[in-house]
Motif scaffolding. Structure first.
Motif, PDB file in Angstrom:
ATOM      1  N   LYS A 303       0.837  -1.210   0.000  1.00 39.66           N
ATOM      2  CA  LYS A 303       0.000   0.000   0.000  1.00 39.66           C
ATOM      3  C   LYS A 303       0.868   1.255   0.000  1.00 39.66           C
ATOM      4  O   LYS A 303       0.633   2.195  -0.770  1.00 39.66           O
ATOM      5  CB  LYS A 303      -0.911   0.010   1.223  1.00 39.66           C
ATOM      6  CG  LYS A 303      -2.055  -0.995   1.178  1.00 39.66           C
ATOM      7  CD  LYS A 303      -2.894  -0.894   2.441  1.00 39.66           C
ATOM      8  CE  LYS A 303      -4.031  -1.908   2.430  1.00 39.66           C
ATOM      9  NZ  LYS A 303      -4.821  -1.850   3.693  1.00 39.66           N
ATOM     10  N   GLU A 304       1.879   1.270   0.863  1.00 37.97           N
ATOM     11  CA  GLU A 304       2.738   2.451   0.959  1.00 37.97           C
ATOM     12  C   GLU A 304       3.642   2.600  -0.258  1.00 37.97           C
ATOM     13  O   GLU A 304       3.966   3.725  -0.652  1.00 37.97           O
ATOM     14  CB  GLU A 304       3.567   2.364   2.249  1.00 37.97           C
ATOM     15  CG  GLU A 304       2.705   2.576   3.483  1.00 37.97           C
ATOM     16  CD  GLU A 304       3.447   2.370   4.786  1.00 37.97           C
ATOM     17  OE1 GLU A 304       3.041   2.984   5.793  1.00 37.97           O
ATOM     18  OE2 GLU A 304       4.416   1.595   4.804  1.00 37.97           O
ATOM     19  N   ARG A 306       2.727   1.852  -3.306  1.00 36.81           N
ATOM     20  CA  ARG A 306       1.861   2.459  -4.330  1.00 36.81           C
ATOM     21  C   ARG A 306       1.667   3.951  -4.068  1.00 36.81           C
ATOM     22  O   ARG A 306       1.609   4.763  -5.000  1.00 36.81           O
ATOM     23  CB  ARG A 306       0.513   1.733  -4.381  1.00 36.81           C
ATOM     24  CG  ARG A 306       0.575   0.361  -5.033  1.00 36.81           C
ATOM     25  CD  ARG A 306      -0.815  -0.159  -5.341  1.00 36.81           C
ATOM     26  NE  ARG A 306      -1.555  -0.491  -4.129  1.00 36.81           N
ATOM     27  CZ  ARG A 306      -1.557  -1.690  -3.556  1.00 36.81           C
ATOM     28  NH1 ARG A 306      -0.855  -2.676  -4.103  1.00 36.81           N
ATOM     29  NH2 ARG A 306      -2.258  -1.913  -2.468  1.00 36.81           N
ATOM     30  N   MET A 307       1.559   4.335  -2.789  1.00 38.73           N
ATOM     31  CA  MET A 307       1.460   5.755  -2.438  1.00 38.73           C
ATOM     32  C   MET A 307       2.728   6.494  -2.856  1.00 38.73           C
ATOM     33  O   MET A 307       2.660   7.611  -3.389  1.00 38.73           O
ATOM     34  CB  MET A 307       1.253   5.915  -0.931  1.00 38.73           C
ATOM     35  CG  MET A 307      -0.113   5.507  -0.443  1.00 38.73           C
ATOM     36  SD  MET A 307      -0.202   5.473   1.370  1.00 38.73           S
ATOM     37  CE  MET A 307       0.312   7.137   1.756  1.00 38.73           C
ATOM     38  N   TRP A 308       3.879   5.877  -2.616  1.00 37.20           N
ATOM     39  CA  TRP A 308       5.153   6.511  -2.980  1.00 37.20           C
ATOM     40  C   TRP A 308       5.294   6.641  -4.495  1.00 37.20           C
ATOM     41  O   TRP A 308       5.814   7.640  -4.992  1.00 37.20           O
ATOM     42  CB  TRP A 308       6.311   5.686  -2.414  1.00 37.20           C
ATOM     43  CG  TRP A 308       7.645   6.188  -2.874  1.00 37.20           C
ATOM     44  CD1 TRP A 308       8.210   7.386  -2.598  1.00 37.20           C
ATOM     45  CD2 TRP A 308       8.568   5.510  -3.735  1.00 37.20           C
ATOM     46  NE1 TRP A 308       9.437   7.506  -3.208  1.00 37.20           N
ATOM     47  CE2 TRP A 308       9.686   6.365  -3.915  1.00 37.20           C
ATOM     48  CE3 TRP A 308       8.555   4.262  -4.355  1.00 37.20           C
ATOM     49  CZ2 TRP A 308      10.765   6.000  -4.706  1.00 37.20           C
ATOM     50  CZ3 TRP A 308       9.645   3.893  -5.132  1.00 37.20           C
ATOM     51  CH2 TRP A 308      10.737   4.771  -5.300  1.00 37.20           C
ATOM     52  N   GLU A 309       4.818   5.646  -5.252  1.00 33.16           N
ATOM     53  CA  GLU A 309       4.892   5.694  -6.717  1.00 33.16           C
ATOM     54  C   GLU A 309       4.139   6.903  -7.272  1.00 33.16           C
ATOM     55  O   GLU A 309       4.547   7.483  -8.281  1.00 33.16           O
ATOM     56  CB  GLU A 309       4.307   4.407  -7.318  1.00 33.16           C
ATOM     57  CG  GLU A 309       5.252   3.225  -7.281  1.00 33.16           C
ATOM     58  CD  GLU A 309       4.685   2.024  -8.007  1.00 33.16           C
ATOM     59  OE1 GLU A 309       5.428   1.380  -8.786  1.00 33.16           O
ATOM     60  OE2 GLU A 309       3.493   1.718  -7.809  1.00 33.16           O
ATOM     61  N   GLN A 310       3.065   7.296  -6.606  1.00 33.23           N
ATOM     62  CA  GLN A 310       2.278   8.437  -7.068  1.00 33.23           C
ATOM     63  C   GLN A 310       2.969   9.769  -6.779  1.00 33.23           C
ATOM     64  O   GLN A 310       2.764  10.750  -7.494  1.00 33.23           O
ATOM     65  CB  GLN A 310       0.892   8.415  -6.402  1.00 33.23           C
ATOM     66  CG  GLN A 310       0.064   7.194  -6.759  1.00 33.23           C
ATOM     67  CD  GLN A 310      -1.217   7.091  -5.953  1.00 33.23           C
ATOM     68  OE1 GLN A 310      -1.544   8.004  -5.190  1.00 33.23           O
ATOM     69  NE2 GLN A 310      -1.944   5.989  -6.112  1.00 33.23           N
ATOM     70  N   ASN A 311       3.786   9.817  -5.716  1.00 32.03           N
ATOM     71  CA  ASN A 311       4.504  11.039  -5.338  1.00 32.03           C
ATOM     72  C   ASN A 311       5.937  10.686  -4.936  1.00 32.03           C
ATOM     73  O   ASN A 311       6.290  10.751  -3.746  1.00 32.03           O
ATOM     74  CB  ASN A 311       3.803  11.741  -4.166  1.00 32.03           C
ATOM     75  CG  ASN A 311       2.352  12.062  -4.463  1.00 32.03           C
ATOM     76  OD1 ASN A 311       2.042  13.089  -5.025  1.00 32.03           O
ATOM     77  ND2 ASN A 311       1.471  11.162  -4.062  1.00 32.03           N
ATOM     78  N   PRO A 312       6.781  10.287  -5.883  1.00 33.15           N
ATOM     79  CA  PRO A 312       8.110   9.751  -5.541  1.00 33.15           C
ATOM     80  C   PRO A 312       9.065  10.762  -4.905  1.00 33.15           C
ATOM     81  O   PRO A 312       9.893  10.386  -4.087  1.00 33.15           O
ATOM     82  CB  PRO A 312       8.666   9.256  -6.882  1.00 33.15           C
ATOM     83  CG  PRO A 312       7.900  10.014  -7.914  1.00 33.15           C
ATOM     84  CD  PRO A 312       6.546  10.251  -7.338  1.00 33.15           C
ATOM     85  N   VAL A 316       3.209  12.034  -0.059  1.00 34.26           N
ATOM     86  CA  VAL A 316       1.887  12.651   0.062  1.00 34.26           C
ATOM     87  C   VAL A 316       1.881  13.768   1.099  1.00 34.26           C
ATOM     88  O   VAL A 316       0.897  14.479   1.257  1.00 34.26           O
ATOM     89  CB  VAL A 316       0.822  11.592   0.447  1.00 34.26           C
ATOM     90  CG1 VAL A 316       0.705  10.532  -0.624  1.00 34.26           C
ATOM     91  CG2 VAL A 316       1.142  10.968   1.802  1.00 34.26           C
ATOM     92  N   SER A 321      -1.217  10.993   5.170  1.00 30.73           N
ATOM     93  CA  SER A 321      -1.699   9.706   4.689  1.00 30.73           C
ATOM     94  C   SER A 321      -2.919   9.247   5.480  1.00 30.73           C
ATOM     95  O   SER A 321      -2.996   9.405   6.696  1.00 30.73           O
ATOM     96  CB  SER A 321      -0.584   8.652   4.794  1.00 30.73           C
ATOM     97  OG  SER A 321      -1.095   7.372   4.511  1.00 30.73           O
ATOM     98  N   ALA A 335       6.496   6.935   1.565  1.00 33.88           N
ATOM     99  CA  ALA A 335       5.116   7.252   1.218  1.00 33.88           C
ATOM    100  C   ALA A 335       4.733   8.652   1.677  1.00 33.88           C
ATOM    101  O   ALA A 335       4.059   9.389   0.956  1.00 33.88           O
ATOM    102  CB  ALA A 335       4.171   6.218   1.826  1.00 33.88           C
TER     103      ALA A 335
END
Length: 403
Positions: A303-304, A306-312, A316, A321, A335
């Motif tokens: 999960k984390e 995928r969060m990091w992939e969106q805002n590398p 966030v 989060s 993340a």
């Protein structure tokens, strides 16, 4: 007429400094995932954090400043503040003050205090080891009397706020808590978690104290090492069991015997390395079969990630989060703060020690701490900021220590 012992001002200062350091270390231990911080939402945590800030401020005032390079210190305070600014802007307004206090004021106070005297770092860790050893002895005794042989009666059942629910746990005089069970040879058994929310959290403190004893202190106490090792086993923590094996293995490689008989040692190390792999694999397999915590950790990390992939780059935003379940400090930081914030941890724990520090033992200590930190969820605990402040304190110190 009676005479009284007159303490020189320097002695009074040192005694006061030692007392304050012990109180700071006690607050640091209690703040890092102890049950007390989850009994009332944020209240006790805030008291411990603000108390630590206040006492650190007193320690800075008491400490002699002759070892600090003034211009470097001012430059560091300004540059670090500028570097932190983009990550502050990314955070929601209600989380900004907490972030600034932890990541700016706390680190600045630690850095300045550690720079005043290069021994302050080791003094704080030495006191940390002493308190953890004391807690280890006490917790093992209580674990045997309360959880195993059930000689002492149950005192209270207390609620504590553990995401996402409120849990009821057994308390013995508010000095020992039963928070987790485990299976040992198919038999249910209470894990020794002392005053902490989970066995991995207690194990984090035990392993850090063990690392400090094995790789930082010149004169090691076999008694303290034995106490910590035994206590780690009573937590039934997979991480702890593996860390015992790895730590003693690396300690053996760095021993005087290893330096004298290199060929024999490398042959023995090869055999021990193979045994370590098989034993570690067996421990992990038993862990997987015993419960589903392994699968839960993997799910949290995915999960984390995928969060990091969106805002590398920036993540966030620290504390923004909605995912409240996390099992890994590295993925949590990536993340929430992205590569930008993660670089703070990487530089101070890995990059600087490897570039500037000559001591192999110091390098091993920081590498093992990074591994321990990564697999435990303690990303913004005070004890972590103490560790990462060491590298920055060397930068602003006149007597630049690279050992």
């Amino acid at each position: 007429m009676p005479t009284y012992m007159q303490y020189p001002p320097n002695n009074i200062r040192l005694v006061t400094q030692n007392i304050l350091e012990y109180i700071v270390v006690l607050f640091i231990i209690l703040e890092c995932r102890s049950v007390y911080t989850y009994m009332s939402i944020d209240l006790i945590n805030d008291v411990l954090f603000r108390g630590t800030l206040f006492l650190l401020g007193l320690l800075v005032l008491l400490a002699r400043k002759g070892n600090i390079h003034i211009l470097k210190t001012i430059g560091f305070i300004l540059l670090y503040g500028c570097w932190l600014l983009p990550s502050i802007i990314k955070i929601l307004p209600q989380n900004q003050l907490s972030y600034i206090c932890r990541f700016y004021f706390l680190i600045i106070l630690f850095v300045v205090y550690l720079a005043c005297n290069r021994q302050n770092y080791y003094n704080l860790l030495s006191k940390y080891v002493n308190l953890i050893v004391f807690l280890s002895v006490f917790s093992v005794i209580m674990w045997l009397l309360c959880s195993i042989f059930q000689i002492l009666p149950l005192d209270y059942t207390v609620p504590y706020y553990w995401t996402p629910n409120v849990k009821l746990i057994n308390s013995y005089y508010y000095l020992y808590f039963e928070t987790q069970n485990s299976l040992f040879c198919g038999i249910p058994i209470v894990r020794n978690t002392a005053i902490f929310t989970e066995a991995p959290m207690y194990n984090f403190h035990l392993c850090l104290a063990l690392l400090a004893l094995l790789f930082l202190k010149k004169e090691r106490s076999i008694t303290k090492v034995s106490i910590l090792s035994l206590t780690i086993l009573t937590t039934f923590s997979t991480t702890g069991q593996l860390f015992l094996l790895i730590s003693f293995f690396l300690k053996f490689l760095l021993s005087e015997f290893s330096l004298k008989y290199k060929i024999m040692v490398w042959f023995i190390s090869l055999i021990l390395g193979v045994v370590l792999v098989f034993v570690g694999n067996e421990i992990l397999e038993n862990k997987k079969q015993a419960n589903n915590s392994y699968a839960i950790r993997i799910t949290d990390m995915k999960k984390e990630f995928r969060m990091w992939e969106q805002n590398p780059i920036m993540g966030v935003g620290y504390g923004n989060s909605t995912n409240k379940n996390s099992s890994n400090s590295t993925f949590f930081i990536l993340a929430n703060g992205g590569i930008y914030l993660f670089s703070l941890y990487c530089f101070s724990i890995l990059i600087y020690p490897f570039i500037k520090m000559k001591s192999i033992r110091l390098k091993v200590f920081f590498v093992l701490f990074f591994v321990l930190f990564s697999i435990t969820i303690v990303p913004n605990s005070i004890v972590v900021f103490l560790i990462i402040s060491f590298s920055f304190s060397r930068i602003i110190s006149k007597k630049h220590c690279c050992n």
